[in-house]
Design a protein around this motif. Structure first.
Motif, PDB file in Angstrom:
ATOM      1  N   LEU A 104      -1.397   6.601  -2.571  1.00 13.86           N
ATOM      2  CA  LEU A 104      -1.174   5.400  -1.845  1.00 13.86           C
ATOM      3  C   LEU A 104      -3.257   4.757  -1.665  1.00 13.86           C
ATOM      4  N   HIS A 105      -3.832   3.855  -2.540  1.00 10.99           N
ATOM      5  CA  HIS A 105      -4.750   3.488  -2.030  1.00 10.99           C
ATOM      6  C   HIS A 105      -4.373   2.589  -1.413  1.00 10.99           C
ATOM      7  N   GLY A 106      -4.762   2.250  -0.066  1.00 15.99           N
ATOM      8  CA  GLY A 106      -4.834   0.590   0.993  1.00 15.99           C
ATOM      9  C   GLY A 106      -6.209  -0.118   0.297  1.00 15.99           C
ATOM     10  N   CYS A 107      -6.835  -0.478  -0.098  1.00 15.95           N
ATOM     11  CA  CYS A 107      -7.587  -1.021  -0.579  1.00 15.95           C
ATOM     12  C   CYS A 107      -7.696  -2.411   0.472  1.00 15.95           C
ATOM     13  N   ARG A 108      -9.165  -3.110   0.351  1.00 15.25           N
ATOM     14  CA  ARG A 108      -8.648  -4.034   1.289  1.00 15.25           C
ATOM     15  C   ARG A 108      -8.165  -4.319   2.961  1.00 15.25           C
ATOM     16  N   ARG A 109      -8.140  -3.263   2.911  1.00  7.90           N
ATOM     17  CA  ARG A 109      -7.979  -2.645   4.457  1.00  7.90           C
ATOM     18  C   ARG A 109      -6.436  -2.986   5.005  1.00  7.90           C
ATOM     19  N   VAL A 110      -6.003  -2.823   4.676  1.00  6.57           N
ATOM     20  CA  VAL A 110      -4.512  -2.938   4.547  1.00  6.57           C
ATOM     21  C   VAL A 110      -3.676  -2.035   5.364  1.00  6.57           C
ATOM     22  N   TRP A 111      -3.955  -1.083   5.307  1.00 10.07           N
ATOM     23  CA  TRP A 111      -4.026  -0.120   6.763  1.00 10.07           C
ATOM     24  C   TRP A 111      -3.972  -0.432   7.696  1.00 10.07           C
ATOM     25  N   PHE A 112      -5.027  -1.311   8.077  1.00  8.03           N
ATOM     26  CA  PHE A 112      -4.883  -1.566  10.271  1.00  8.03           C
ATOM     27  C   PHE A 112      -4.532  -3.387  10.412  1.00  8.03           C
ATOM     28  N   GLU A 113      -4.642  -4.176   8.758  1.00  7.77           N
ATOM     29  CA  GLU A 113      -3.923  -5.496   9.027  1.00  7.77           C
ATOM     30  C   GLU A 113      -2.157  -5.568   8.685  1.00  7.77           C
ATOM     31  N   ASP A 114      -1.664  -6.908   8.632  1.00  4.10           N
ATOM     32  CA  ASP A 114      -0.216  -7.290   8.507  1.00  4.10           C
ATOM     33  C   ASP A 114      -0.388  -8.004   7.365  1.00  4.10           C
ATOM     34  N   LYS A 115      -1.548  -8.017   6.461  1.00  3.98           N
ATOM     35  CA  LYS A 115      -0.946  -8.421   4.987  1.00  3.98           C
ATOM     36  C   LYS A 115      -0.184  -7.854   4.397  1.00  3.98           C
ATOM     37  N   GLN A 116      -0.208  -6.196   4.197  1.00  3.60           N
ATOM     38  CA  GLN A 116       0.759  -5.488   3.526  1.00  3.60           C
ATOM     39  C   GLN A 116       1.829  -4.552   4.832  1.00  3.60           C
ATOM     40  N   PRO A 117       2.367  -4.824   5.394  1.00  2.00           N
ATOM     41  CA  PRO A 117       2.997  -3.871   6.302  1.00  2.00           C
ATOM     42  C   PRO A 117       3.924  -3.080   5.956  1.00  2.00           C
ATOM     43  N   ALA A 118       4.135  -2.825   4.226  1.00  4.64           N
ATOM     44  CA  ALA A 118       4.531  -1.586   3.942  1.00  4.64           C
ATOM     45  C   ALA A 118       3.368  -0.490   3.858  1.00  4.64           C
ATOM     46  N   PHE A 119       2.282  -0.595   3.788  1.00  6.50           N
ATOM     47  CA  PHE A 119       1.269   0.058   3.295  1.00  6.50           C
ATOM     48  C   PHE A 119       0.873   0.590   4.728  1.00  6.50           C
ATOM     49  N   LYS A 120       0.790  -0.660   5.710  1.00  8.19           N
ATOM     50  CA  LYS A 120       0.242  -0.453   7.340  1.00  8.19           C
ATOM     51  C   LYS A 120       1.540   0.438   8.110  1.00  8.19           C
ATOM     52  N   ALA A 121       2.281   0.665   7.860  1.00  5.94           N
ATOM     53  CA  ALA A 121       4.002   1.575   8.286  1.00  5.94           C
ATOM     54  C   ALA A 121       3.586   2.953   7.433  1.00  5.94           C
ATOM     55  N   VAL A 122       2.806   2.990   6.356  1.00  7.88           N
ATOM     56  CA  VAL A 122       3.056   4.149   5.986  1.00  7.88           C
ATOM     57  C   VAL A 122       1.621   5.363   6.750  1.00  7.88           C
ATOM     58  N   TYR A 123       0.453   4.945   6.720  1.00  5.78           N
ATOM     59  CA  TYR A 123      -0.340   4.604   7.349  1.00  5.78           C
ATOM     60  C   TYR A 123      -0.072   5.439   8.352  1.00  5.78           C
ATOM     61  N   GLN A 124       0.092   4.431   8.851  1.00  7.07           N
ATOM     62  CA  GLN A 124       0.660   4.838  11.005  1.00  7.07           C
ATOM     63  C   GLN A 124       1.122   5.788  10.883  1.00  7.07           C
ATOM     64  N   ALA A 125       2.181   6.315   9.812  1.00  7.56           N
ATOM     65  CA  ALA A 125       3.101   8.077   9.964  1.00  7.56           C
ATOM     66  C   ALA A 125       2.705   8.721   9.551  1.00  7.56           C
ATOM     67  N   PHE A 126       1.460   8.846   9.425  1.00  9.02           N
ATOM     68  CA  PHE A 126       0.451   9.813   8.184  1.00  9.02           C
ATOM     69  C   PHE A 126      -0.632   9.793   9.214  1.00  9.02           C
ATOM     70  N   LYS A 127      -1.005   9.061  10.202  1.00  6.51           N
ATOM     71  CA  LYS A 127      -2.343   9.058  11.089  1.00  6.51           C
ATOM     72  C   LYS A 127      -1.739   9.647  12.555  1.00  6.51           C
ATOM     73  N   GLU A 128      -0.506   9.241  12.797  1.00  4.23           N
ATOM     74  CA  GLU A 128       0.545  10.051  13.931  1.00  4.23           C
ATOM     75  C   GLU A 128       1.142  11.580  13.844  1.00  4.23           C
ATOM     76  N   HIS A 129       1.069  12.014  12.767  1.00  6.13           N
ATOM     77  CA  HIS A 129       1.410  12.715  12.069  1.00  6.13           C
ATOM     78  C   HIS A 129       0.478  13.678  12.498  1.00  6.13           C
ATOM     79  N   TYR A 130       1.620  14.829  13.567  1.00  7.04           N
ATOM     80  CA  TYR A 130       0.590  16.249  14.154  1.00  7.04           C
ATOM     81  C   TYR A 130       0.882  17.638  12.810  1.00  7.04           C
ATOM     82  N   LEU A 131      -0.624  18.248  12.563  1.00  5.16           N
ATOM     83  CA  LEU A 131      -0.544  18.392  11.347  1.00  5.16           C
ATOM     84  C   LEU A 131       0.086  20.311  12.435  1.00  5.16           C
ATOM     85  N   GLY A 132       1.257  20.361  11.387  1.00  4.87           N
ATOM     86  CA  GLY A 132       1.969  22.343  11.723  1.00  4.87           C
ATOM     87  C   GLY A 132       3.666  20.710  12.436  1.00  4.87           C
ATOM     88  N   GLY A 133       3.720  19.661  11.960  1.00  5.33           N
ATOM     89  CA  GLY A 133       5.055  18.979  12.235  1.00  5.33           C
ATOM     90  C   GLY A 133       6.173  19.919  10.924  1.00  5.33           C
TER      91      GLY A 133
END
Length: 417
Positions: free
Chosen positions: A322-351
């Motif tokens: 998944l390539h979140g170009c144009r800063r879609v990880w952090f903006e609301d232009k593409q909420p589905a992309f942002k939702a996936v990134y947020q899950a990866f960011k908050e996931h702790y290694l070992g979970g």
């Protein structure tokens, strides 16, 4: 008064103490010398220009020592998949999330090559060293200072400022990592949704002339950038996107790649918009036989679904990268992309990948604002679910094997543990 036997006992005791002290000093000095060499090596990696080659020599020397020790113990040095990224400015966080996604779905050893600013090196070092042992032992990493060549009238500052800060560093990786044969280069804003070895396997599809692999820029010519707006040559009908790039560095070093980059920059610098990606397009316009094209699910961007779904392979197997170009990880232009990134960011290694990561992605997608990308069924989850189902099946088959075969199979699938 001590007897003769007592003196002999004291003499032996004293001699034993002297020998033990000598052995301790020998190993302490030897360890200190090796530690000093490692410290000097990484210290010089922080220096720019002429110090880069010295640092590379030190790293090569250390690798030679490790190889020698492995040969002595009859244990061959481990083979790994090489992953390179260039991270400057505020890109450290998303880079670490990307690296996390790379290690989550594989047991194959990984080597990260991180090109970054001196101010970020300590941060990367500390964050990666803080990974849980189960994951930390799967990776090796090296940090490189940002360095650009000065050749034929083109100054390093020009490369530094072209498009985004440091982005053009990727053009010169083949000349810096002279000891590496091949690697996968990715932008900081990508996420792996499956095993990285599936991407690495694409090198086997190269013919004798291929030296790189990319995805085309657009599936739909009606919204293509290059075919509508470019003022310079580009690959094929719609150009290529450089966010995910397989690089055979050995072949690149044997090609006119570096010389052409300098020449193309001088000729088109007033006509290029996307910096290094435009220069890559210009090069492969003139050398199309050197480029292998992989399909869109391996570099899946909002462009593939923002108006309508145009990447058909992803509809079947899900996005692979998944390539979140144009800063879609952090903006609301593409909420589905942002939702996936947020899950990866908050996931702790070992979970749990299924009950923590995949469940979080599913939950975040359900809570996200409706969007065309969010409507593509299974786009963000199918690849992960398929991988986990395959792992579950392997584990069930393994449990049915005799104990000795289970151990052999487990070592084969996870040689690091």
């Amino acid at each position: 008064m001590p007897t003769r036997g007592c003196w002999k006992m004291l003499f032996k005791l004293g001699l034993t103490v002297i020998i033990l002290v000598a052995i301790y000093m020998f190993y302490a000095i030897d360890t200190e010398l090796k530690s000093t060499k490692v410290t000097e090596g990484f210290s010089n990696l922080n220096n720019a220009g002429q110090d880069t080659k010295y640092a590379a020599d030190v790293v090569d020397e250390l690798k030679t020592e490790i190889k020698t020790e492995n040969e002595k113990s009859s244990v061959p040095p481990r083979e790994s998949i090489h992953l390179a990224v260039v991270a400057c400015g505020d890109r450290a966080e998303e880079t670490l999330v990307m690296l996390k996604s790379a290690v989550l779905f594989t047991y194959i050893p990984l080597t990260f090559h991180i090109f970054t600013e001196t101010s970020l090196m300590v941060h990367f070092q500390q964050q990666l060293d803080f990974w849980p042992p189960k994951y930390r032992q799967r990776i090796e990493f090296a940090l490189y200072n940002i360095t650009f060549p000065e050749h034929d009238g083109v100054k390093a500052e020009e490369w530094q400022k072209l498009f985004k800060p440091c982005a053009c560093q990727r053009l010169f990786i083949s000349d810096i990592l002279h000891h590496i044969d091949s690697l996968i280069y990715v932008d900081t804003d990508v996420l792996f949704l499956g095993p990285i070895e599936d991407i690495w396997a694409l090198f086997k599809s190269f013919n004798s002339s291929h030296m790189s692999a990319l995805a085309i820029e657009h599936e739909d010519k009606a919204i293509g950038w290059y075919n509508r707006f470019a003022r310079h040559p580009y690959y094929g009908e719609v150009g290529v996107n450089s966010g995910v790039m397989l690089m055979n560095l050995t072949r690149m070093r044997a090609s006119p790649w570096l010389q052409k980059m300098n020449a193309f920059y001088k000729e088109y610098k007033l006509k290029i918009t996307f910096g290094d990606q435009d220069l890559i397009n210009i090069y492969f316009h003139y050398h199309p036989d050197q480029l292998y094209i992989f399909s869109c699910e391996i570099n899946y961007r909002p462009d593939h679904c923002m108006y309508m779904s145009v990447c058909k392979p992803a509809e079947k197997v899900g996005a692979v990268i998944l390539h979140g170009c144009r800063r879609v990880w952090f903006e609301d232009k593409q909420p589905a992309f942002k939702a996936v990134y947020q899950a990866f960011k908050e996931h702790y290694l070992g979970g749990s990948l299924r009950y923590d990561l995949l469940a979080s992605i599913t939950k975040n997608l359900a809570a996200a604002e409706p969007s065309n990308c969010g409507k593509v069924e299974g786009l963000f989850t199918r690849r992960i679910d398929s991988h986990l189902t395959h792992i579950d099946s392997q584990q069930q088959q393994q449990q049915q094997l005799p104990m000795d075969q289970q151990q052999q199979q487990q070592h084969k699938e996870n040689p690091i543990s």
